[in-house]
Scaffold this active site. Structure first.
Site, short mmCIF file in Angstrom:
data_model
loop_
_atom_site.label_atom_id
_atom_site.label_comp_id
_atom_site.label_asym_id
_atom_site.label_seq_id
_atom_site.Cartn_x
_atom_site.Cartn_y
_atom_site.Cartn_z
N HIS A 138 0.86 -1.22 0.03
CA HIS A 138 0.06 0.01 -0.02
C HIS A 138 0.90 1.20 -0.16
CE1 HIS A 138 -3.22 3.02 1.09
NE2 HIS A 138 -3.98 1.90 0.38
N ASP A 192 -7.95 -5.43 -0.81
CA ASP A 192 -8.18 -6.10 -2.05
C ASP A 192 -8.12 -7.53 -1.75
OD1 ASP A 192 -9.16 -4.22 -4.06
OD2 ASP A 192 -7.22 -3.61 -3.80
C1 LIG Z 1 -0.55 -0.68 -3.92
C2 LIG Z 1 0.76 -0.19 -4.57
C3 LIG Z 1 0.33 0.28 -6.02
C4 LIG Z 1 1.61 0.83 -3.86
O1 LIG Z 1 2.60 1.13 -4.98
P1 LIG Z 1 4.08 2.21 -4.56
O2 LIG Z 1 3.63 2.87 -3.10
O3 LIG Z 1 3.95 2.79 -5.74
O4 LIG Z 1 5.03 1.07 -4.10
P2 LIG Z 1 6.17 0.54 -5.25
O5 LIG Z 1 5.18 -0.02 -6.42
O6 LIG Z 1 6.87 1.64 -5.67
O7 LIG Z 1 6.56 -0.41 -4.33
C5 LIG Z 1 7.74 -0.39 -3.34
C6 LIG Z 1 8.49 -1.60 -3.52
O8 LIG Z 1 7.83 -2.86 -3.04
C7 LIG Z 1 7.59 -3.69 -3.97
N1 LIG Z 1 6.14 -4.16 -3.94
C8 LIG Z 1 5.08 -3.23 -3.81
N2 LIG Z 1 4.06 -3.88 -3.70
C9 LIG Z 1 4.31 -5.43 -4.02
C10 LIG Z 1 3.58 -6.44 -4.35
N3 LIG Z 1 2.26 -6.32 -4.27
N4 LIG Z 1 4.14 -7.55 -4.78
C11 LIG Z 1 5.60 -7.43 -4.78
N5 LIG Z 1 6.17 -6.42 -4.61
C12 LIG Z 1 5.65 -5.30 -4.20
C13 LIG Z 1 7.99 -2.91 -5.30
O9 LIG Z 1 8.16 -4.03 -6.30
C14 LIG Z 1 8.92 -2.19 -4.86
O10 LIG Z 1 10.17 -2.87 -4.89
P3 LIG Z 1 11.68 -2.14 -5.07
O11 LIG Z 1 11.58 -1.06 -4.41
O12 LIG Z 1 12.52 -3.48 -4.89
O13 LIG Z 1 11.32 -1.96 -6.69
C15 LIG Z 1 1.66 -1.50 -4.87
O14 LIG Z 1 1.96 -1.85 -3.60
C16 LIG Z 1 1.26 -2.50 -5.51
O15 LIG Z 1 1.13 -2.62 -6.86
N6 LIG Z 1 0.29 -3.48 -5.08
C17 LIG Z 1 -0.24 -4.49 -5.65
C18 LIG Z 1 -1.63 -4.05 -6.28
C19 LIG Z 1 -2.62 -3.78 -5.29
O16 LIG Z 1 -2.83 -4.85 -4.50
N7 LIG Z 1 -3.39 -2.78 -5.58
C20 LIG Z 1 -4.35 -2.40 -4.52
C21 LIG Z 1 -4.00 -1.17 -3.60
S1 LIG Z 1 -5.22 -1.01 -2.31
#
Ligand SMILES: CC(C)(COP(=O)(O)OP(=O)(O)OC[C@H]1O[C@@H](n2cnc3c(N)ncnc32)[C@H](O)[C@@H]1OP(=O)(O)O)[C@@H](O)C(=O)NCCC(=O)NCCS
Length: 394
Positions: free
Chosen positions: A280, A331
């Site tokens: 998140h 989710d």
């Molecule tokens: C929610 C979300 C978009 C937040 O994104 P964000 O704050 O931009 O965080 P990032 O995508 O930059 O992730 C930070 C790190 O954690 C990792 N990470 C974050 N969520 C992850 C996941 N669900 N699975 C695997 N790795 C994950 C990223 O790969 C990144 O790693 P790195 O620094 O080695 O590249 C992200 O956690 C995600 O894509 N989750 C899956 C989709 C989801 O469940 N969305 C619903 C949100 S309520």
């Protein structure tokens, strides 16, 4: 806001100020405070969520979705007469104009239900009896119409694409009860109706999430509420936002057994795959909404005798925490909860929309109350000073 958060916020504001002076972009607007709001607040460090002052745990245990809708729109819980009035208006508005019913019949049966929802909600603007009236009263009436009609649109599409006759919502049922009733054509039992009600409460609002921000950006141009909500639906559809719950169930179905969780995740993580339902932007602890959904998923699993989805989810949670230090978000357990309720998997994200419409409309109303155009800057990273070259010389 506690002392730690105040410091954090001040620090962010400071950074924000410097960034805008230097025109340096913050990827994904992380940590940027982009609006004032009294609708809901997320405390990411403590894992707390409040709606207009009320803790989400308190609301999930004691409130109904209709009370929460009133709370989000009015900033206070309704008294009996106010709640009855709201329920009456919602019941009155739950049906669809005949032209919209017809439109649903024309939409391809294999359409993505979020695309269907976006198109049908857009068409509602043509039949709005308030026309171009932008008064608060007219916009509250639109909020009621939209919130009442969302579930009917989703279940009508489901029935039509299955070759079944749409079911008219019953006035005496709650939004949650009507969703299940108009989906299946049978009255839901109490456990199913309350599970759905709590799921709707938990998804109702979440501060400046991507879809709500999209709605506010559109509203801030003084465009109409339908346009704002269409923007929000488009944003919610994406797999990084509301689309994640469908991704979760796809993964669970692919994994298939508790034993397969560990090797499946190992491979996915080695391939740098994002695991839907984890992580998140704001929470650094457990998402408080996941706590309730986990419990409901477990209870429904016991009830249906199909515990495997819950058991697999628990195992995924254990491995993701160990390997990536990531917690499940809203989710994750909503997927196995809806699956246990027998809801088609491609309706999971539309259900999210059926709840979040209450928050979106609350934010649009709030934006209109104290509006200023939302227009940030970009950090330009392209070339400068190039001279035009005639096409034959390029
Ligand atoms: C929610 C979300 C978009 C937040 O994104 P964000 O704050 O931009 O965080 P990032 O995508 O930059 O992730 C930070 C790190 O954690 C990792 N990470 C974050 N969520 C992850 C996941 N669900 N699975 C695997 N790795 C994950 C990223 O790969 C990144 O790693 P790195 O620094 O080695 O590249 C992200 O956690 C995600 O894509 N989750 C899956 C989709 C989801 O469940 N969305 C619903 C949100 S309520």
């Amino acid at each position: 806001m506690n002392a730690e958060e105040t410091t954090e916020n001040n620090a962010l504001k400071g950074k924000n100020k410097m960034s805008s002076e230097a025109n340096v972009a913050k990827a994904g607007l992380e940590g940027i405070v982009a609006a004032q709001s009294s609708i809901s607040d997320v405390n990411g460090l403590e894992g707390k969520l409040i709606y207009a002052g009320y803790d989400i745990h308190d609301l999930a245990e004691h409130a109904t979705f209709e009370e929460v809708i009133y709370l989000l729109w009015n900033g206070k819980l309704p008294d009996r007469a106010e709640l009855d009035r709201l329920k009456g208006s919602l019941a009155k508005e739950a049906g669809l104009p005949p032209e919209v019913q017809q439109l649903i019949g024309f939409i391809p049966k294999d359409a993505n239900p979020m695309d269907m929802l976006r198109t049908v909600v857009s068409s509602l603007a043509f039949y709005d009896p308030d026309g171009a009236d932008m008064s608060r009263e007219a916009n509250v009436r639109r909020a009621i119409r939209l919130t009442a009609k969302f579930p009917t649109i989703v279940t009508t599409f489901q029935r039509v694409r299955n070759g079944e006759t749409p079911v008219q919502p019953k006035e005496e049922l709650s939004i949650a009860g009507n969703f299940l009733y108009t989906l299946r054509g049978q009255l839901p039992d109490e456990v199913a109706a309350r599970t759905m009600d709590v799921a709707l409460i938990l998804h109702a609002d979440h501060e400046l999430n991507a879809s709500t921000f999209a709605a506010r950006v559109t509203a801030a141009t003084l465009s109409d509420m339908y346009s704002s909500i269409v923007s929000a639906i488009g944003a919610l559809k994406g797999p990084l936002h509301g689309g994640a719950n469908e991704g979760v169930i796809k993964n669970l179905l692919e994994i298939g057994s508790v034993e397969n969780v560990e090797p499946w995740l190992a491979k996915a993580l080695a391939g740098k795959k994002k695991i839907m339902g984890f992580g998140h932007r704001v929470y650094r602890t457990e998402d408080p909404r996941a706590t309730h959904l986990r419990e409901m998923s477990g209870q429904l699993g016991e009830r249906t005798g199909e515990r495997q989805w819950y058991d697999m989810s628990r195992k995924m949670e254990e491995v993701m925490l160990r390997e990536k230090k990531l917690n499940p978000n809203v989710d994750f357990y909503s997927a196995s909860t809806y699956y246990a309720l027998g809801i088609p998997t491609d309706l999971f994200t539309p259900i999210f929309a059926c709840s979040r419409i209450s928050g979106w409309t609350a934010h649009v109303l709030e934006q209109y109350e104290n509006n200023r155009l939302i227009r940030p800057r970009a950090e330009y990273v392209g070339p400068r000073g190039l001279k035009y070259v005639p096409i034959e010389d390029r």
